[in-house]
Design a protein around this motif. Structure first.
Motif, PDB file in Angstrom:
ATOM      1  N   ILE A 153       0.894  -1.151   0.046  1.00 55.05           N
ATOM      2  CA  ILE A 153       0.031  -0.012  -0.101  1.00 55.05           C
ATOM      3  C   ILE A 153       0.827   1.245   0.029  1.00 55.05           C
ATOM      4  O   ILE A 153       0.635   2.356  -0.739  1.00 55.05           O
ATOM      5  CB  ILE A 153      -0.950  -0.045   1.164  1.00 55.05           C
ATOM      6  CG1 ILE A 153      -1.958  -1.055   1.085  1.00 55.05           C
ATOM      7  CG2 ILE A 153      -1.705   1.423   1.429  1.00 55.05           C
ATOM      8  CD1 ILE A 153      -2.889  -1.335   2.041  1.00 55.05           C
ATOM      9  N   TYR A 154       1.857   1.489   0.800  1.00 54.73           N
ATOM     10  CA  TYR A 154       3.014   2.323   0.670  1.00 54.73           C
ATOM     11  C   TYR A 154       3.585   2.670  -0.655  1.00 54.73           C
ATOM     12  O   TYR A 154       3.511   3.740  -0.964  1.00 54.73           O
ATOM     13  CB  TYR A 154       3.929   2.153   1.978  1.00 54.73           C
ATOM     14  CG  TYR A 154       5.102   3.047   1.825  1.00 54.73           C
ATOM     15  CD1 TYR A 154       4.797   4.497   2.298  1.00 54.73           C
ATOM     16  CD2 TYR A 154       6.208   2.471   1.267  1.00 54.73           C
ATOM     17  CE1 TYR A 154       5.954   5.252   1.995  1.00 54.73           C
ATOM     18  CE2 TYR A 154       7.363   3.622   1.056  1.00 54.73           C
ATOM     19  CZ  TYR A 154       7.281   4.957   1.711  1.00 54.73           C
ATOM     20  OH  TYR A 154       8.137   5.789   1.541  1.00 54.73           O
ATOM     21  N   ARG A 155       3.914   1.701  -1.304  1.00 56.33           N
ATOM     22  CA  ARG A 155       4.579   1.650  -2.590  1.00 56.33           C
ATOM     23  C   ARG A 155       3.747   2.126  -3.733  1.00 56.33           C
ATOM     24  O   ARG A 155       3.716   2.573  -4.675  1.00 56.33           O
ATOM     25  CB  ARG A 155       5.126   0.341  -2.818  1.00 56.33           C
ATOM     26  CG  ARG A 155       6.237  -0.343  -2.004  1.00 56.33           C
ATOM     27  CD  ARG A 155       7.473   0.546  -2.624  1.00 56.33           C
ATOM     28  NE  ARG A 155       8.002   0.256  -3.800  1.00 56.33           N
ATOM     29  CZ  ARG A 155       8.709   1.038  -4.252  1.00 56.33           C
ATOM     30  NH1 ARG A 155       9.574   1.859  -3.771  1.00 56.33           N
ATOM     31  NH2 ARG A 155       9.352   0.505  -5.566  1.00 56.33           N
ATOM     32  N   HIS A 156       2.296   1.746  -3.352  1.00 55.22           N
ATOM     33  CA  HIS A 156       1.118   2.293  -4.180  1.00 55.22           C
ATOM     34  C   HIS A 156       0.650   3.732  -3.884  1.00 55.22           C
ATOM     35  O   HIS A 156      -0.540   3.911  -4.256  1.00 55.22           O
ATOM     36  CB  HIS A 156       0.095   1.301  -4.375  1.00 55.22           C
ATOM     37  CG  HIS A 156       0.450   0.359  -5.130  1.00 55.22           C
ATOM     38  ND1 HIS A 156       1.066  -0.819  -4.546  1.00 55.22           N
ATOM     39  CD2 HIS A 156      -0.090  -0.263  -6.466  1.00 55.22           C
ATOM     40  CE1 HIS A 156       1.181  -1.616  -5.673  1.00 55.22           C
ATOM     41  NE2 HIS A 156       0.767  -1.277  -6.766  1.00 55.22           N
ATOM     42  N   ARG A 157       1.337   4.564  -3.107  1.00 54.54           N
ATOM     43  CA  ARG A 157       0.779   5.735  -2.451  1.00 54.54           C
ATOM     44  C   ARG A 157       0.439   6.772  -3.669  1.00 54.54           C
ATOM     45  O   ARG A 157      -0.584   7.556  -3.705  1.00 54.54           O
ATOM     46  CB  ARG A 157       1.646   6.473  -1.511  1.00 54.54           C
ATOM     47  CG  ARG A 157       2.885   6.843  -1.746  1.00 54.54           C
ATOM     48  CD  ARG A 157       3.603   6.996  -0.917  1.00 54.54           C
ATOM     49  NE  ARG A 157       5.301   7.468  -0.906  1.00 54.54           N
ATOM     50  CZ  ARG A 157       6.139   6.801  -1.340  1.00 54.54           C
ATOM     51  NH1 ARG A 157       5.797   5.289  -1.436  1.00 54.54           N
ATOM     52  NH2 ARG A 157       7.220   6.966  -1.620  1.00 54.54           N
ATOM     53  N   SER A 158       0.996   6.811  -4.833  1.00 53.51           N
ATOM     54  CA  SER A 158       0.943   7.703  -5.826  1.00 53.51           C
ATOM     55  C   SER A 158      -0.377   7.187  -6.491  1.00 53.51           C
ATOM     56  O   SER A 158      -1.047   7.935  -7.205  1.00 53.51           O
ATOM     57  CB  SER A 158       2.115   7.881  -6.740  1.00 53.51           C
ATOM     58  OG  SER A 158       2.442   6.645  -7.291  1.00 53.51           O
ATOM     59  N   ASN A 159      -0.507   5.878  -6.657  1.00 58.37           N
ATOM     60  CA  ASN A 159      -1.719   5.369  -7.205  1.00 58.37           C
ATOM     61  C   ASN A 159      -2.895   5.521  -6.338  1.00 58.37           C
ATOM     62  O   ASN A 159      -3.816   5.922  -7.004  1.00 58.37           O
ATOM     63  CB  ASN A 159      -1.543   3.557  -7.444  1.00 58.37           C
ATOM     64  CG  ASN A 159      -0.360   3.175  -8.170  1.00 58.37           C
ATOM     65  OD1 ASN A 159       0.706   3.310  -7.736  1.00 58.37           O
ATOM     66  ND2 ASN A 159      -0.446   2.962  -9.564  1.00 58.37           N
TER      67      ASN A 159
END
Length: 194
Positions: A173-179
């Protein structure tokens, strides 16, 4: 000493930049210069097509599976495979072979779970594709599959599994924050079904 070797191997396995290799060797393209610039399977699908995307995603999954199996292969059954798997995920996300800029941890995390709990892996894949079919967003499908994984693990009573799946899901989820921001803004790219 063997345990240190296992962790180093796990990181190096995770660091293998599948997307970069497939792009450069098979297509003469550096996928970091196209699409989202990400080395993962999703950008490979969008940049190079279905065949390349499947190869990269499969390779990224198998990196996690092989890394998690290292304790067994080296006869170190006291070393928890999920712990070794986490190191491979970090290698995939921050690969030494690609200037520490890698994927978003989804496929390699799934590969770790494939080794440790195949039923969880299979049902998470099912949830991923169900959500993908309904919303057509890979990022949302990945995150919700992770949330499902946390719920599933809670019913197993397996404390290491609960902790690791929860940690990996939070990391994804952290890695997808821009998404997430694009989803909220309704600008997140959608898969175009034929």
């Amino acid at each position: 000493m063997i345990i240190v070797i296992i962790f180093v191997l796990a990181y190096l396995l995770g660091s293998i930049p599948s997307g970069l290799i497939v792009g450069k060797v098979g297509y003469g393209i550096d996928i970091r210069e196209h699409g989202s610039g990400n080395l993962g399977g999703t950008n490979t699908f969008r940049t190079l097509g279905i065949k390349a995307g499947l190869i990269v995603t499969s390779a990224d999954i198998l990196k996690g599976t092989l890394a998690a199996s290292l304790p067994v292969l080296f006869g170190q059954t006291g070393l928890h495979p999920l712990l070794v798997g986490i190191v491979a995920v970090l290698g995939h996300t921050y690969p030494v072979f690609a200037k520490f800029k890698g994927g978003k941890a989804v496929a390699t995390s799934a590969g770790v779970l494939l080794f440790y709990n195949p039923i969880l892996f299979i049902t998470m894949i099912a949830v991923f594709f169900l959500v993908l079919y309904l919303c057509k967003m890979v990022s949302l499908s990945s995150m919700l599959a992770g949330v499902y994984g946390v719920i599933f693990s809670l019913f197993t009573g397996d404390i290491p599994l609960i902790l690791v799946v929860s940690a990996l899901t939070l990391f994804v989820i952290y890695r997808h924050r821009s998404n997430i921001k694009r989803i909220m803004d309704k600008t997140e790219p959608k898969v175009k079904w034929l």
